[in-house]
Write an enzyme that holds these catalytic residues in place. Structure first.
Site: not given
Length: 276
Positions: A43, A115, A156
Site C-alpha cells: 500500500e 479502497k 489494508c
C-alpha cells in the site's frame, strides 16, 4: 497443474516519490530475477507523507507517472505486476482515492480498485488516523481475470470486513490481494490471524505485501505474507525491505474447496439481517 511463482515486495516508503520508485524498481527486478511471474507491491508504495504533501503526489489513473512506471516494468520483465496502492486524483473531485492497479505482462492496465473501507480509527494509547479526511470511499467490489486465476483486489483495512472477501470468492476469486500499511500496534496481534482467517473461510490464497518503518502517523508492522487456502503461512518477510517468493498451486484451491465444501454449503436464504 496451475502453478505460478508469486512475490511480495516489502518497502519502507517515505515522502520522496522518486526515491520510492527507484527502490521499487530494484525490488521488482529482484523478484523477477528470482523467477516470480506475479509481483505485488505494498500500500502507498510510491509515496507516504503528510496530508499537506498529498496534493503534490496524487496522480491521475491511467495518465500518471506511477502507472506509466508500472506499465513499463511489467512489459519489460514480462510479469503480472500488482501496483500496491497510490493516491488517485480525479478531475472535479476534492478528495483522493486510495487505489490499486493490476498490469498484465503486455503492460496493459487490466484492473483498478478503490479502497472501500477507509481507516478511520482512534485507539486509546495507540494510533489515531482518519483516512476519510482526504480520501473518498470506493464503491465497487473488483475481481480481475488473469491467465492463471481470478484475483480479488482489496487494500489494508479492508481485511477486517469479511463480507468483501466472501463476495470476491463468490465471484470466482482464487487469490485475494491485500497490500497494506498495517500499524505495529494492531499488526502484532491481528495481522496474521486476519489473513489466515480470510484464506480459510474463502479457501483462497491471500497475498499481502506490507510496509515497514516509521511513518508520519504511526509505525508500520511489515511481515508481508503469502497464505495458502488451508490457512498455512507459506512465506513471511522479516523486518526489512525485501522480496519474498513462493510457488502457489491454483489446483490446490479447487482441491480444498471439494474436500471442505463450505462455500457450496452456504445458506444465503437465511442470512437476511433483521435489526430491531
Amino acid at each position: 497443474m496451475r502453478k505460478i511463482k508469486v512475490a511480495t515486495v516489502q518497502m519502507d516508503s517515505q515522502h520522496d516519490k522518486a526515491s520510492n520508485l527507484q527502490k521499487a524498481e530494484r525490488l521488482i527486478r529482484e523478484a523477477a530475477g528470482q523467477g516470480a511471474q506475479y509481483v505485488a507491491l505494498p500500500e502507498y508504495f510510491n509515496f507516504v507523507g503528510t496530508e499537506e504533501q498529498e496534493e503534490a503526489n496524487a496522480e491521475y489513473i491511467p495518465d500518471g507517472e506511477t502507472v506509466q512506471f508500472l506499465s513499463r516494468l511489467s512489459k519489460e520483465l514480462n510479469i503480472w505486476l500488482h501496483g500496491g496502492s497510490m493516491l488517485e486524483k480525479v478531475r472535479g473531485e476534492v478528495k483522493f482515492y486510495n487505489a490499486t492497479v493490476l498490469f498484465n505482462p503486455q503492460g496493459e492496465l487490466v484492473g483498478k480498485y478503490r479502497k472501500i473501507h477507509l481507516f478511520d480509527v482512534e485507539i486509546e494509547s495507540g494510533p489515531s488516523y482518519l483516512e476519510s479526511q482526504t480520501k473518498d470511499f470506493g464503491r465497487e467490489v473488483v475481481v480481475c481475470d488473469t491467465d492463471f486465476a481470478k484475483i480479488g483486489l482489496a487494500i489494508c483495512y479492508d481485511i477486517r470486513f469479511p463480507e468483501l472477501f466472501r463476495l470476491q470468492s463468490l465471484k470466482g476469486a482464487e487469490i485475494l490481494m491485500l497490500p497494506a500499511e498495517f500499524t505495529l500496534y494492531t499488526g502484532r496481534d491481528h495481522w496474521e490471524t486476519l489473513l489466515r482467517a480470510r484464506a480459510i473461510e474463502n479457501q483462497a490464497y491471500v497475498i499481502a505485501p506490507g510496509q515497514i518503518g516509521k511513518k508520519p502517523s504511526y509505525q508500520s508492522y511489515g511481515r508481508s505474507m503469502i497464505v495458502d487456502p488451508w490457512g498455512t503461512v507459506i512465506a513471511t518477510a522479516t523486518d526489512a525491505e525485501m522480496v519474498t517468493v513462493a510457488e502457489i498451486d491454483l489446483d490446490y484451491v479447487q482441491q480444498i474447496r471439494k474436500q471442505v465444501p463450505s462455500l457450496k454449503n452456504r445458506r444465503p436464504e437465511v442470512y437476511s439481517l433483521h435489526l430491531s
